[in-house]
Design an enzyme around this catalytic site. Structure first.
Site, PDB file in Angstrom:
ATOM      1  N   GLU A 111      18.999   5.723  29.732  1.00 20.35           N
ATOM      2  CA  GLU A 111      19.790   5.059  30.755  1.00 20.35           C
ATOM      3  C   GLU A 111      19.162   3.675  30.916  1.00 20.35           C
ATOM      4  OE1 GLU A 111      19.030   7.988  33.888  1.00 20.35           O
ATOM      5  OE2 GLU A 111      21.170   8.439  33.859  1.00 20.35           O
ATOM      6  N   ASP A 140      18.345   2.801  45.267  1.00 20.76           N
ATOM      7  CA  ASP A 140      17.066   2.936  44.584  1.00 20.76           C
ATOM      8  C   ASP A 140      15.899   2.775  45.536  1.00 20.76           C
ATOM      9  OD1 ASP A 140      17.663   3.361  41.719  1.00 20.76           O
ATOM     10  OD2 ASP A 140      18.739   1.464  41.929  1.00 20.76           O
TER      11      ASP A 140
END
Length: 270
Positions: free
Chosen positions: A52, A63
């Protein structure tokens, strides 16, 4: 020369083994290009089944601090989407690649141009982690026309009618978060709750199901692996890479790879 996986090969790749695949997240532009290429090679050799590749973003709201810091460092180095294309190209020569991005980055670059350039680089798909519902259908159709998969993140609280819409615009895989926290979460994971979420996704769609976010150790990955088709690991690897270097990150990838390939009956006794 980069491999060019077909749209169906992403799902096929995840189902090609009796054990879960290991996906490793790497933010593009975190280091100089030659060092980045070498890092990708070493991580691939250590057991990464798919990559990824993250598009650096200034405000990655989903995040945690490890990936946010890595994104900010990449941006400080001058990394832009055109640089991400080069990262994807090299990673795709080693394993299937899904590009991870925030919608603002895609829209600013231009949706058609983004899809075209990532496909040309060899990406198998693009997963927009904060994809707006209002553009999901159009975006999925564009990726399909380009030959890319459009994996979708599916929070466990997604309503039934919303789940049908998400599945209709998804291809490649459905992503079931292991924890309901930003990436980098290191607390306990509700494995029974995750199992329920995975069963629900499997009833709603024939697509493979992968899980990430909060899978902080190889032991935890070993417990999650029997539930899903792929285990995605980001913050632990990025943290090891930035704090201890390439070899430490590669050793950790190897530990995760061993863990997810453990027989399901062994995992049950973890």
């Amino acid at each position: 020369m980069s491999l060019l996986p077909t749209r169906t090969s992403l799902s096929s790749h995840l189902r090609s083994s009796s054990s879960a695949s290991l996906g490793v997240f790497l933010p593009a532009g975190l280091m100089a290009p030659h060092a980045e290429r070498r890092t990708i090679d070493v991580l691939a050799e250590s057991g990464t089944d798919l990559f990824e590749i993250g598009v650096p973003h200034r405000a990655p709201v989903l995040d945690g601090p490890v990936i946010t810091s890595a994104y900010h460092e990449a941006l400080a180095r001058g990394t832009r989407v055109r640089d991400v294309v080069d990262t994807v190209s090299h990673a795709a020569s080693r394993a299937p690649v899904v590009v991870m991005a925030y919608w603002e980055s895609v829209a600013r670059y231009g949706t058609r141009l983004f899809a075209r350039d990532m496909k040309s680089a060899g990406a198998a798909g693009v997963m927009v982690v904060d994809l707006p519902d209002s553009v999901a259908g159009t975006w999925a159709a564009m990726l399909t026309k380009t030959g890319l998969s459009s994996p979708r993140l599916v929070p466990p609280h997604t309503a039934d009618n919303e789940l049908d819409e998400v599945c209709a615009s998804a291809s490649g895989w459905l992503y079931a978060p292991a924890a309901h926290e930003p990436t980098g979460y290191q607390g306990p994971v509700d494995l029974e709750g995750l199992a329920r979420s995975v069963r629900r996704l499997r009833r709603a769609s024939p697509l493979p199901v992968v899980s990430g976010i909060g899978i902080s150790t190889p032991a935890l990955a070993r417990s999650v692996a029997p539930l899903v088709d792929g285990v995605m690991v980001g913050s632990p690897i990025v943290g090891a890479l930035t704090s201890a270097g390439r070899e430490a990150a590669a050793a950790l990838v190897a530990d995760f790879a061993t863990a997810v390939s453990a027989p399901a009956e062994d995992s049950a006794h973890e």
